[in-house]
Design a protein around this motif. Structure first.
Motif, PDB file in Angstrom:
ATOM      1  N   ALA A 160      54.092 -36.685  18.243  1.00 43.35           N
ATOM      2  CA  ALA A 160      53.930 -36.032  19.546  1.00 43.35           C
ATOM      3  C   ALA A 160      54.825 -34.796  19.634  1.00 43.35           C
ATOM      4  CB  ALA A 160      54.251 -37.016  20.665  1.00 43.35           C
TER       5      ALA A 160
ATOM      6  N   ARG B 162      53.612 -30.985  20.174  1.00 39.07           N
ATOM      7  CA  ARG B 162      54.134 -30.216  21.304  1.00 39.07           C
ATOM      8  C   ARG B 162      54.770 -28.899  20.816  1.00 39.07           C
ATOM      9  NH1 ARG B 162      54.630 -32.937  26.092  1.00 39.07           N
ATOM     10  NH2 ARG B 162      54.736 -34.949  25.057  1.00 39.07           N
TER      11      ARG B 162
ATOM     12  N   GLU C  84      43.036 -30.811  27.159  1.00 49.33           N
ATOM     13  CA  GLU C  84      41.986 -31.454  27.952  1.00 49.33           C
ATOM     14  C   GLU C  84      40.671 -30.689  27.814  1.00 49.33           C
ATOM     15  OE1 GLU C  84      45.084 -31.211  28.922  1.00 49.33           O
ATOM     16  OE2 GLU C  84      45.604 -33.326  29.146  1.00 49.33           O
TER      17      GLU C  84
ATOM     18  N   SER D 205      44.858 -35.590  24.591  1.00 45.55           N
ATOM     19  CA  SER D 205      46.019 -35.208  25.390  1.00 45.55           C
ATOM     20  C   SER D 205      47.255 -35.658  24.625  1.00 45.55           C
ATOM     21  CB  SER D 205      45.983 -35.861  26.773  1.00 45.55           C
ATOM     22  OG  SER D 205      46.248 -37.249  26.657  1.00 45.55           O
ATOM     23  N   PHE D 206      48.409 -35.115  25.004  1.00 37.88           N
ATOM     24  CA  PHE D 206      49.651 -35.507  24.333  1.00 37.88           C
ATOM     25  C   PHE D 206      49.887 -36.993  24.508  1.00 37.88           C
ATOM     26  CE2 PHE D 206      50.426 -31.002  24.902  1.00 37.88           C
ATOM     27  CZ  PHE D 206      50.841 -30.676  23.638  1.00 37.88           C
ATOM     28  N   ARG D 207      49.619 -37.463  25.730  1.00 35.97           N
ATOM     29  CA  ARG D 207      49.837 -38.866  26.026  1.00 35.97           C
ATOM     30  C   ARG D 207      48.950 -39.732  25.111  1.00 35.97           C
ATOM     31  NH1 ARG D 207      50.376 -41.338  31.497  1.00 35.97           N
ATOM     32  NH2 ARG D 207      50.181 -39.205  32.242  1.00 35.97           N
ATOM     33  N   ASN D 208      47.658 -39.303  24.974  1.00 37.83           N
ATOM     34  CA  ASN D 208      46.746 -40.056  24.116  1.00 37.83           C
ATOM     35  C   ASN D 208      47.217 -40.076  22.673  1.00 37.83           C
ATOM     36  OD1 ASN D 208      44.897 -40.991  25.925  1.00 37.83           O
ATOM     37  ND2 ASN D 208      43.609 -39.158  25.823  1.00 37.83           N
TER      38      ASN D 208
ATOM     39  N   GLN E 132      50.234 -39.982  21.460  1.00 38.10           N
ATOM     40  CA  GLN E 132      51.320 -40.933  21.249  1.00 38.10           C
ATOM     41  C   GLN E 132      50.824 -42.383  21.415  1.00 38.10           C
ATOM     42  OE1 GLN E 132      55.031 -39.680  22.673  1.00 38.10           O
ATOM     43  NE2 GLN E 132      56.090 -41.562  22.072  1.00 38.10           N
ATOM     44  N   HIS E 133      50.039 -42.636  22.460  1.00 39.46           N
ATOM     45  CA  HIS E 133      49.537 -43.995  22.682  1.00 39.46           C
ATOM     46  C   HIS E 133      48.655 -44.460  21.533  1.00 39.46           C
ATOM     47  CE1 HIS E 133      50.176 -44.056  27.341  1.00 39.46           C
ATOM     48  NE2 HIS E 133      51.284 -43.990  26.642  1.00 39.46           N
TER      49      HIS E 133
ATOM     50  N   GLU F 266      50.757 -45.189  18.490  1.00 43.97           N
ATOM     51  CA  GLU F 266      51.527 -46.425  18.670  1.00 43.97           C
ATOM     52  C   GLU F 266      50.626 -47.638  18.478  1.00 43.97           C
ATOM     53  OE1 GLU F 266      53.235 -45.736  22.509  1.00 43.97           O
ATOM     54  OE2 GLU F 266      54.932 -44.592  21.678  1.00 43.97           O
TER      55      GLU F 266
ATOM     56  N   PRO G 139      40.587 -44.358  25.127  1.00 43.56           N
ATOM     57  CA  PRO G 139      41.673 -44.386  26.119  1.00 43.56           C
ATOM     58  C   PRO G 139      41.402 -45.369  27.252  1.00 43.56           C
ATOM     59  CG  PRO G 139      40.457 -42.313  26.253  1.00 43.56           C
ATOM     60  CD  PRO G 139      39.892 -43.074  25.100  1.00 43.56           C
TER      61      PRO G 139
END
Lengths: 482, 489
Positions: free
Chosen positions: A170, A174, A191, A222-225, A227-228, A231, A256
């Motif tokens: 991530a 970034r 997005e 997305s950045f969140r996606n 990393q999730h 993981e 997601p």
């Protein structure tokens, strides 16, 4: 299973902000009527031929230089074949054996420590169109295709498998995003798909030089996606190995909604892309002179700027980092500081007040900001010279943002000048003390918090215009001693 | 008879007011009407548009302001050159209904020069073939003997030029597809240097080999047409920015002292003895004009055919991937899913020869075989090119037969390999990207034309044309015409 090491490599696709497409003169503008920005070339008409967009090559070189890649003197395009209706020629013009640039590095910071991630290659290619299905794909009775996006320039940046955790991945993404946005080559919007990321994830015994079986993860928008998804995938592989399963080489899609990765296709069904050199485009010679000319126009990059903001302006590492996320925001900060030489105060106003009002911190939002740096500096000077209080300044700031006017005009029009006349304030203080005998008693009894209430009452009575320091001083004089 | 005249003579009459472009267009249209039922050179005749363009040309001549040496000249194009608003089939079912929204650069240049388009000419499907029997629509016949093939893949272009169904035509040459049919039909056919003429709007067969060129009644006419269509094009990155000389002017001056290389490898076993004799006689004509023939060697010639049949199908398999039923041309309905739609469309849309080459090329490019086939073929290509470079250090042009034999009968060659061998003497020139011309050099005792091939240095079309012109002036083969007016046998 704590003797397993996570290995992640990322492939990032960035849509380039050129005005025209990679191989034809059509506009790249987003949101036009379907197929209105197409021509025989980007529709893959019989007989049409591609012509390389020089500006896209320049954007590629800019990025390559910013991440320390070696720009290859000779590079060439290749055809990558697979059938899909969003791709008009059923091959994509990309680069294979001789990419634009290779061998770069990117420094990332995770949890306060720094790591260097290798970049294997950077190459150019064309985007595909968009399919529009009538209803869900599985049951759609018809599908249409919009080729407006077909042929939009893409830059693919492939990292080495150097990342050791989803957090590092991530951070890499970034950092890379910040750079391409700084360079003005990509708007970095994940997005909307201007920046896309696929990951290769594998596990291996810690310390092993060999790579494990890799799984490719797609659809992380997305950045969140990112990393999730990573993981999840690491956990899935750890669990699979613990249960004695073998990891199979495959492509998995991040879902997601259901928060998991789903197998898309295994290696047996992997495409044979049948790459071969694009015969319609001669190999491109990149002259050293051109590369140096581009190097000379490179802006200060985020990492260097962050260090300078922290060192030169004495900002905290956190503030320096936030201010340098976007080039326009950092420019805004520095322009303001040139007019008002108190960097920490400017940083506070930009990061707290300005970002609270603005819809985003990207370059587009900063460019549209109704308060130019000069006006922010003007507002801060009004605080310094005692014309308004810090609290009043926040109200004035809001009005400035809403109306686009500068601080002195707002203050003058609304009569917001601070009341610093001791005589006038003394009368107000007397009235407040007379109206609240119980509070005065409390204060005398040792309840120090009562003072704050009294100050508030004075400010209320003066509509917030009283000079707070003077109010405190006068209350101190007037209140009976405890 | 206006249809007998060369471009130069026809243009002279226009200028003197002895004939008009409208009269010329009408004469050609009438001849097409009367005779093309037997030759089958045309896939589409653009009668109305032609008469309209001719009327505009009339006005320019009346005003004394013709646009170019081709103003008002009736021409026709191989049906793989895109013509705006005019169906362009590439000889294939899959493009049977395709109407391009744009003009190929050569068409745009011909339009700008005032040329009058009579129509579109038959060809082997996607230019794959040497007989025009692989047209999806009908075979074209050789004007000298209607039972024989005109050669291919530009068979319609060659037959139309030979039968005076157009003043000049354009074809394309990937492995001999201009020169071989020119030889079979007894007309002039020129393949320019790769990069000399823009390929924009030429429906690609093999992108690194394809080149557009003219068929004409004389070498001078071919030079005039080349002058109009040649030159760099920003839309084709493989076109080369080399100045375009005045090819017509370059024809003069003779060939005294010209060094003419005779490549031993081009007089192969199995060559038709009448062809060999005619070409050797032609070389003696050149010697008589002051040229200095000498033997040269192109040792890698024998590998050219094999390399070609890897490279050309490989590129074709890629170029033809776009014909999938999604965007234009044929779509066979009824497929349950995408793959079935692709399969049905391509199965119905492509003929046997096209499928064969798509499969060959797909195989040659597939993972694990790329180096063994495509990679190796490219190395052979380099050797073939080097052969020519070395020869051209000693000589100015090369002279050889265009084909090992003469026009064969329809249906005679059923084995694809036998068909491929037709191009054995023309393919190396494409691999090296050089200019080559075929000029009429005699007839067999049975009355079939024989072609002399002259090959030059890259971008030195002038020397090739000058040698061909000198030869043509010294002979009268080009003046003989097939007698189509006779009733069919």
């Amino acid at each position: 299973m704590n003797d397993l090491e996570t290995v992640i490599g990322l492939e990032v696709h960035a849509q380039l902000l050129t005005r025209s497409k990679m191989f034809c003169g059509c506009s790249t503008a987003f949101g036009a009527a379907p197929n209105s920005q197409t021509c025989p070339v980007c529709q893959g008409m019989p007989g049409a031929l591609p012509v390389i967009n020089r500006s896209a090559v320049e954007f590629g070189i800019r990025t390559a230089l910013a991440v320390g890649c070696r720009v290859n003197e000779h590079h060439r395009f290749a055809r990558k074949h697979y059938y899909y209706p969003d791709m008009p020629k059923n091959f994509q013009i990309s680069q294979y054996e001789e990419p634009l640039a290779e061998h770069g590095v990117l420094d990332i910071e995770v949890g306060g420590s720094s790591r260097t991630i290798g970049i294997q290659r950077l190459h150019l290619e064309e985007d595909v169109g968009k399919l529009i299905h009538e209803g869900p794909l599985e049951t759609a009775q018809s599908s249409t295709v919009d080729f407006n996006r077909a042929g939009v320039p893409l830059m693919e940046i492939v990292s080495r498998p150097d990342m050791r955790s989803p957090a590092e991945a991530a951070a890499y993404l970034r950092t890379l995003r910040t750079i391409v946005v700084y360079l003005g080559v990509c708007d970095g919007n994940m997005e909307e798909g201007s920046l896309r990321c696929d990951a290769n994830v594998s596990l291996r015994p810690a310390g092993s030089p060999e790579l494990g079986v890799k799984v490719e993860i797609k659809n992380m928008n997305s950045f969140r996606n990112v990393q999730h998804a990573l993981e999840y995938e690491v956990k899935r592989q750890v669990r699979a190995l613990a249960e004695g399963e073998k990891i199979v080489q495959e492509t998995r899609l991040w879902d997601p909604e259901r928060v998991r990765t789903v197998s898309m296709r295994s290696k047996e069904y992997a495409h044979d892309y049948r790459y071969f050199p694009e015969p319609d485009l001669p190999p491109l010679q990149v002259e050293a002179r051109w590369v140096e000319a581009i190097r000379a126009t490179l802006p200060e990059l985020p990492a260097a700027r962050r260090r300078r903001f922290a060192g030169g302006y004495g900002l905290s590492a956190y503030d320096a980092d936030r201010l340098t996320q976007g080039r326009a925001l950092a420019d805004y900060f520095e322009t303001t500081v040139r007019e008002y030489d108190k960097p920490k105060i400017v940083a506070n106003w930009v990061l707290n007040e300005l970002l609270r009002e603005m819809p985003a911190d990207d370059d587009r939002a900063v460019a549209a900001c109704p308060i130019p740096p000069r006006n922010l500096a003007g507002l801060l000077r009004l605080i310094d010279d005692g014309t308004i209080s810090g609290k009043m300044a926040k109200d004035v700031f809001e009005t400035m943002y809403r109306t686009g006017q500068d601080a002195p005009s707002i203050v003058a029009r609304e009569g917001l000048t601070q009341v610093a006349d001791a005589g006038e304030l003394r009368r107000v203080v007397d009235q407040v003390l007379a109206a609240h005998p119980k509070v005065v008693e409390d204060w005398r009894g040792g309840k120090k918090a009562a003072l704050g209430f009294l100050v508030g009452q004075v400010m209320k009575a003066t509509l917030g215009r009283a000079n707070p320091a003077l109010v405190n001083q006068l209350l101190g004089e007037k209140l009976p001693k405890g | 008879m206006l249809t007998r005249l060369t471009i130069e003579d026809l243009a002279a009459r226009f200028r003197r007011g002895e004939a008009t472009p409208s009269q010329a267009a009408a004469a050609y249209l009438e001849r097409i009407e009367a005779l093309d039922g037997r030759v089958n050179a045309f896939l589409t005749v653009t009668r109305q548009a032609a008469l309209g363009q001719a009327a505009e040309a009339d006005a320019r001549f009346t005003a004394g302001r013709p646009l170019s040496p081709l103003d008002g000249i009736p021409i026709a194009l191989k049906d793989l050159l895109c013509t705006r608003g005019i169906r362009t089939t590439c000889g294939s079912r899959i493009l049977e209904t395709f109407v391009p929204p744009y003009d190929a650069t050569v068409m745009a240049r011909l339009r700008a020069a005032g040329a009058v388009l009579l129509g579109k000419l038959n060809m082997d499907e996607f230019a794959m073939g040497s007989s025009t029997e692989h047209s999806a629509f009908f075979p074209t016949r050789n004007p000298w003997d209607l039972d024989r093939v005109p050669g291919g893949s530009s068979g319609g272009s060659a037959a139309a030029a030979a039968a005076d169904l157009a003043a000049a035509t354009l074809g394309s040459d990937t492995g001999g597809s201009i020169r071989q049919p020119a030889a079979f039909c007894g007309t002039v056919g020129l393949k320019p240097t790769y990069g000399r003429v823009s390929r924009y709007g030429l429906i690609a067969f093999a992108s690194s080999l394809d080149q557009i060129g003219p068929f004409a009644k004389t070498v001078a006419d071919a030079a005039l047409v080349l002058g109009v269509i040649a030159g760099a094009d920003p839309r084709d990155s493989t076109s080369v920015d080399v100045p375009v000389p005045d090819y017509r002017a370059a024809l003069e001056g003779g060939i005294a002292g010209l060094r003419v290389g005779i490549p031993a490898e081009y007089f192969i076993d199995g060559i038709d003895p009448e062809v060999e004799a005619a070409v050797k006689a032609a070389i003696e004509v050149l010697r008589g004009l002051g040229a200095r023939p000498e033997a040269v060697s192109l040792p890698h010639t024998r590998y050219g055919l094999a390399a070609y049949y890897v490279i050309a199908p490989a590129e074709a398999s890629s170029n033809l991937a776009r014909y999938d039923g999604v965007k234009y041309g044929l779509r066979v309905p009824g497929g349950r899913d995408l793959i079935e739609m692709y399969g049905r469309t391509r199965a119905a849309g492509f003929g046997t020869e096209v499928k064969r080459r798509v499969m060959l090329g797909t195989y040659a490019l597939s993972a694990g075989y790329y180096d063994a086939y495509y990679g190796k073929a490219q190395r052979v290509r380099t050797l073939v090119r080097r052969d020519f470079q070395e020869a051209f250090e000693r000589v100015d042009v090369l002279a050889a037969p265009t084909t090992p034999g003469v026009a064969f009968t329809l249906g005679e060659k059923t084995d694809p390999l036998q068909m491929y061998l037709n191009d054995i003497l023309t393919i190396p020139v494409n691999l090296a990207g050089l200019p080559g011309v075929s000029v009429p050099a005699g007839f067999t005792t049975s009355g079939l034309p024989i072609g002399l091939q002259l090959i030059g240095r890259a971008f030195d079309e002038s020397t090739v044309l000058r040698a061909a012109h000198a030869y043509e002036r010294a002979t009268d083969w080009h003046l003989r015409k097939p007698t189509l007016e006779a009733p069919p046998r």
